[in-house]
Design an enzyme around this catalytic site. Structure first.
Site, PDB file in Angstrom:
ATOM      1  N   PHE A   7       5.816 -14.829 -17.528  1.00 28.93           N
ATOM      2  CA  PHE A   7       6.279 -15.731 -16.479  1.00 28.93           C
ATOM      3  C   PHE A   7       5.313 -16.892 -16.294  1.00 28.93           C
ATOM      4  CE2 PHE A   7       8.018 -11.586 -15.170  1.00 28.93           C
ATOM      5  CZ  PHE A   7       9.338 -11.908 -14.857  1.00 28.93           C
ATOM      6  N   ASP A   8       5.865 -18.071 -16.110  1.00 28.52           N
ATOM      7  CA  ASP A   8       5.104 -19.138 -15.483  1.00 28.52           C
ATOM      8  C   ASP A   8       4.993 -18.767 -14.002  1.00 28.52           C
ATOM      9  OD1 ASP A   8       3.990 -21.749 -14.957  1.00 28.52           O
ATOM     10  OD2 ASP A   8       5.972 -22.353 -14.240  1.00 28.52           O
ATOM     11  N   ALA A   9       4.164 -19.475 -13.240  1.00 26.72           N
ATOM     12  CA  ALA A   9       3.993 -19.139 -11.822  1.00 26.72           C
ATOM     13  C   ALA A   9       4.723 -20.119 -10.912  1.00 26.72           C
ATOM     14  CB  ALA A   9       2.509 -19.080 -11.471  1.00 26.72           C
ATOM     15  N   VAL A 208       9.670 -17.101 -19.510  1.00 25.17           N
ATOM     16  CA  VAL A 208      10.389 -17.608 -18.339  1.00 25.17           C
ATOM     17  C   VAL A 208       9.582 -18.734 -17.700  1.00 25.17           C
ATOM     18  CG1 VAL A 208      11.569 -16.997 -16.197  1.00 25.17           C
ATOM     19  CG2 VAL A 208      11.178 -15.236 -17.948  1.00 25.17           C
TER      20      VAL A 208
END
Length: 276
Positions: A7-9, A208
Site C-alpha cells: 500500500f501507498d499511505a 495499491v
C-alpha cells in the site's frame, strides 16, 4: 502461493489534507497532488522534513531562511523530476521559514489523526523554493479491518510511502502493520525496487496507490490497483492501474479473486504435468 499487498499511505490508507502554498503568488492551492506539481517541471524535487514540524518548525524564527533552517534539521528527497542538482536544494537565499509555517498553521485548523508533515518543492536547477507544504490526515475507517482480513487470509501487507519514518511508523502501529514491513521516504524508484525484490522472493504482488510516484511499482506488480477514496488521483495512476476501487475495503474481494485465479491456474498446470 506467497502473496503480498503493498500500500501507498497518503490518499490510499489515509484521507490526506495537503496545504500547498505557492511562494511566488502567495496563494494556497487546493485538491492537488504534490508529486504532480513536481512532474510539471524538470529539475524539481519534493523535500520532506524528517522531524516533527510542531517541534522543530513551529517555534522557529519566521525570518530565518529556509535553506539555513534545513541545515539544522533532518530532511530528504522524497520525489524528483530528473535531471536535478542536489546542491541546488540549499541555494535559495530569499525564501523564509514563515512560508513553511503558513501552511502548517492552516493545517492545524483541521482535526488531524496522523503526525504532521512539512515539505518544500524546489527548482534544484535555479535553486528556488517554489512551494511550501503541510500534510496530515486521518486513517480511513475501513483500513483497520482491511489489514486484519488480509492477514487472516495469509496475505503479507506492506506500506511503501514517500512520507517520513515517524509518519509511517505511527500509521503502521495504528492499523497493525509491523515496522519491518514499512518503507518510508520511498521515492518512485524505491517503491519499484521494493516490488521487484518481493517478486524475487517468490511473492505475487498487488500494488495499491493513487499517485504518479506509485506508477513504477504498479507497472512491476502482478496486479495494480488505484484507489479513488481520497478524491484526488493522478491521471497517470488512473491510466496505469488495471483495477480501480472507490473504497480501500474493496481490496479484500479483489485479493480473493486474484488468489483464486492464481490457484486455479496452478492446479491446471499441475494436472497437465501429471498427464504427461
Amino acid at each position: 502461493m506467497k502473496t503480498a499487498v503493498v500500500f501507498d499511505a497518503s490518499g490510499t490508507l489515509l484521507g490526506i489534507k495537503r496545504i500547498v502554498k505557492n511562494v511566488k503568488t502567495q496563494k494556497f492551492l487546493c485538491n492537488c497532488q504534490t508529486v504532480d506539481i513536481v512532474d510539471m517541471k524538470k529539475g524539481r524535487s519534493l523535500i520532506i522534513l524528517k522531524e516533527n514540524p510542531l517541534k522543530v518548525l513551529q517555534s522557529e524564527n519566521p525570518d530565518k531562511l529556509i535553506s539555513d533552517f534545513l541545515n539544522g534539521v533532518k530532511w530528504g528527497i522524497s520525489y524528483c523530476n530528473p535531471p536535478i542538482n542536489k546542491n541546488g536544494v540549499l541555494n535559495d537565499v530569499t525564501t523564509k521559514v514563515k512560508e513553511l509555517q503558513d501552511p502548517l498553521n492552516v493545517l492545524k485548523r483541521f482535526e488531524i489523526e496522523t503526525d504532521y508533515g512539512s515539505a518544500i518543492i524546489v527548482d534544484t536547477i535555479r535553486g528556488n523554493i517554489e512551494y511550501t507544504i503541510a500534510t496530515g490526515g486521518y486513517v480511513f475507517s475501513e483500513a483497520y479491518d482491511t489489514i486484519k482480513k488480509l492477514e487472516e487470509m495469509g496475505v503479507s501487507t506492506f506500506i511503501a510511502s514517500g512520507d517520513s519514518k515517524l509518519f509511517i511508523e505511527k500509521l503502521g502501529n495504528a492499523i497493525g502493520v509491523e515496522n519491518s514491513c514499512l518503507v518510508s521516504e520511498a521515492h518512485h524508484n524505491l517503491k519499484k525496487d521494493f516490488v521487484i525484490n518481493l517478486k524475487n522472493e517468490g511473492y505475487k504482488v498487488i500494488m495499491v496507490g493513487d499517485a504518479s510516484n506509485d506508477v513504477p511499482a504498479m507497472i512491476e506488480s502482478d496486479l495494480s490497483v488505484v484507489t479513488l477514496q481520497n478524491g484526488n488521483v493522478s491521471k497517470i495512476a488512473l491510466e496505469t492501474a488495471k483495477v480501480k476501487i472507490e473504497n480501500i475495503s474493496e481490496i479484500i474481494p479483489i485479493t480473493k479473486n486474484f488468489l483464486e485465479k492464481k490457484f486455479n491456474k496452478q492446479k491446471v498446470l499441475k494436472n497437465k504435468n501429471v498427464k504427461r
